[in-house]
Design a protein around this motif. Sequence first.
Motif, PDB file in Angstrom:
ATOM      1  N   THR A   1      16.266  -7.433  -0.948  1.00 60.60           N
ATOM      2  CA  THR A   1      16.798  -7.443  -2.314  1.00 60.60           C
ATOM      3  C   THR A   1      18.255  -7.015  -2.332  1.00 60.60           C
ATOM      4  O   THR A   1      19.092  -7.640  -2.998  1.00 60.60           O
ATOM      5  N   VAL A   2      18.580  -5.946  -1.596  1.00 62.68           N
ATOM      6  CA  VAL A   2      19.972  -5.478  -1.536  1.00 62.68           C
ATOM      7  C   VAL A   2      20.874  -6.552  -0.933  1.00 62.68           C
ATOM      8  O   VAL A   2      21.984  -6.806  -1.428  1.00 62.68           O
ATOM      9  N   LEU A   3      20.431  -7.206   0.118  1.00 61.24           N
ATOM     10  CA  LEU A   3      21.217  -8.254   0.752  1.00 61.24           C
ATOM     11  C   LEU A   3      21.459  -9.418  -0.205  1.00 61.24           C
ATOM     12  O   LEU A   3      22.585  -9.920  -0.317  1.00 61.24           O
ATOM     13  N   LEU A   4      20.429  -9.869  -0.912  1.00 57.17           N
ATOM     14  CA  LEU A   4      20.597 -10.966  -1.856  1.00 57.17           C
ATOM     15  C   LEU A   4      21.537 -10.600  -3.002  1.00 57.17           C
ATOM     16  O   LEU A   4      22.367 -11.413  -3.425  1.00 57.17           O
ATOM     17  N   VAL A   5      21.425  -9.387  -3.501  1.00 59.81           N
ATOM     18  CA  VAL A   5      22.329  -8.937  -4.576  1.00 59.81           C
ATOM     19  C   VAL A   5      23.761  -8.900  -4.061  1.00 59.81           C
ATOM     20  O   VAL A   5      24.694  -9.325  -4.755  1.00 59.81           O
ATOM     21  N   ALA A   6      23.989  -8.426  -2.833  1.00 62.25           N
ATOM     22  CA  ALA A   6      25.340  -8.389  -2.269  1.00 62.25           C
ATOM     23  C   ALA A   6      25.893  -9.793  -2.082  1.00 62.25           C
ATOM     24  O   ALA A   6      27.077 -10.042  -2.364  1.00 62.25           O
ATOM     25  N   ILE A   7      25.072 -10.718  -1.631  1.00 62.91           N
ATOM     26  CA  ILE A   7      25.537 -12.101  -1.456  1.00 62.91           C
ATOM     27  C   ILE A   7      25.928 -12.697  -2.797  1.00 62.91           C
ATOM     28  O   ILE A   7      26.965 -13.349  -2.919  1.00 62.91           O
ATOM     29  N   ILE A   8      25.119 -12.468  -3.810  1.00 60.21           N
ATOM     30  CA  ILE A   8      25.424 -13.009  -5.134  1.00 60.21           C
ATOM     31  C   ILE A   8      26.667 -12.340  -5.712  1.00 60.21           C
ATOM     32  O   ILE A   8      27.531 -12.999  -6.298  1.00 60.21           O
ATOM     33  N   ALA A   9      26.799 -11.032  -5.520  1.00 62.93           N
ATOM     34  CA  ALA A   9      27.923 -10.300  -6.110  1.00 62.93           C
ATOM     35  C   ALA A   9      29.247 -10.622  -5.425  1.00 62.93           C
ATOM     36  O   ALA A   9      30.262 -10.821  -6.088  1.00 62.93           O
ATOM     37  N   PHE A  10      29.260 -10.672  -4.102  1.00 67.49           N
ATOM     38  CA  PHE A  10      30.521 -10.836  -3.378  1.00 67.49           C
ATOM     39  C   PHE A  10      30.799 -12.268  -2.929  1.00 67.49           C
ATOM     40  O   PHE A  10      31.911 -12.592  -2.554  1.00 67.49           O
ATOM     41  N   GLY A  11      29.807 -13.110  -2.940  1.00 64.73           N
ATOM     42  CA  GLY A  11      29.999 -14.459  -2.437  1.00 64.73           C
ATOM     43  C   GLY A  11      29.925 -15.522  -3.510  1.00 64.73           C
ATOM     44  O   GLY A  11      29.725 -16.690  -3.192  1.00 64.73           O
ATOM     45  N   GLY A  12      30.088 -15.151  -4.762  1.00 68.00           N
ATOM     46  CA  GLY A  12      29.990 -16.119  -5.846  1.00 68.00           C
ATOM     47  C   GLY A  12      31.127 -17.123  -5.808  1.00 68.00           C
ATOM     48  O   GLY A  12      32.254 -16.815  -5.427  1.00 68.00           O
ATOM     49  N   HIS A  13      30.836 -18.356  -6.152  1.00 67.12           N
ATOM     50  CA  HIS A  13      31.840 -19.420  -6.173  1.00 67.12           C
ATOM     51  C   HIS A  13      32.196 -19.749  -7.611  1.00 67.12           C
ATOM     52  O   HIS A  13      31.325 -19.845  -8.460  1.00 67.12           O
ATOM     53  N   SER A  14      33.457 -19.963  -7.840  1.00 70.26           N
ATOM     54  CA  SER A  14      33.865 -20.460  -9.150  1.00 70.26           C
ATOM     55  C   SER A  14      33.719 -21.974  -9.146  1.00 70.26           C
ATOM     56  O   SER A  14      33.553 -22.605  -8.109  1.00 70.26           O
ATOM     57  N   GLN A  15      33.818 -22.596 -10.306  1.00 70.78           N
ATOM     58  CA  GLN A  15      33.658 -24.043 -10.393  1.00 70.78           C
ATOM     59  C   GLN A  15      34.778 -24.774  -9.650  1.00 70.78           C
ATOM     60  O   GLN A  15      34.545 -25.811  -9.051  1.00 70.78           O
ATOM     61  N   SER A  16      36.019 -24.243  -9.676  1.00 72.48           N
ATOM     62  CA  SER A  16      37.116 -24.923  -8.984  1.00 72.48           C
ATOM     63  C   SER A  16      36.917 -24.877  -7.473  1.00 72.48           C
ATOM     64  O   SER A  16      37.191 -25.851  -6.777  1.00 72.48           O
TER      65      SER A  16
END
Length: 107
Positions: free
Chosen positions: A49-64
């Motif tokens: 769970t911590v790993l998935l939250v970190a990936i979502i928080a720090f690895g998010g992509h913007s639309q551009s």
Amino acid sequence: MEMEIIQHKVIQYRYQIVVAGLGSIIMAFFLYAAPRLVSYFWPLLASTTVLLVAIIAFGGHSQSQLASTQAHGEKAGEGLLDYVANSRAVAEHHHHAYAAEQPHKFE
């Protein structure tokens, strides 16, 4: 009279009744066993769970960024298709040249 109707319905739906009974028993077992399984695997569940939250928080992509990545992927795909088409043309050329050099043997 009513007992005959009930017996007929039970016989008619016997497979559904058996499946529902087995499903209830299996569900009861999982409700009984789930707390023990969760308590045994909680470190694994927590770290995942911590790993998935970190990936979502720090690895998010913007639309551009996502659009530029897709455009780059399409260009890379086109280059790969050109390479494969060129390889096939070269292989056919070599095959025809080799076939022309070899005399045909018929026995």
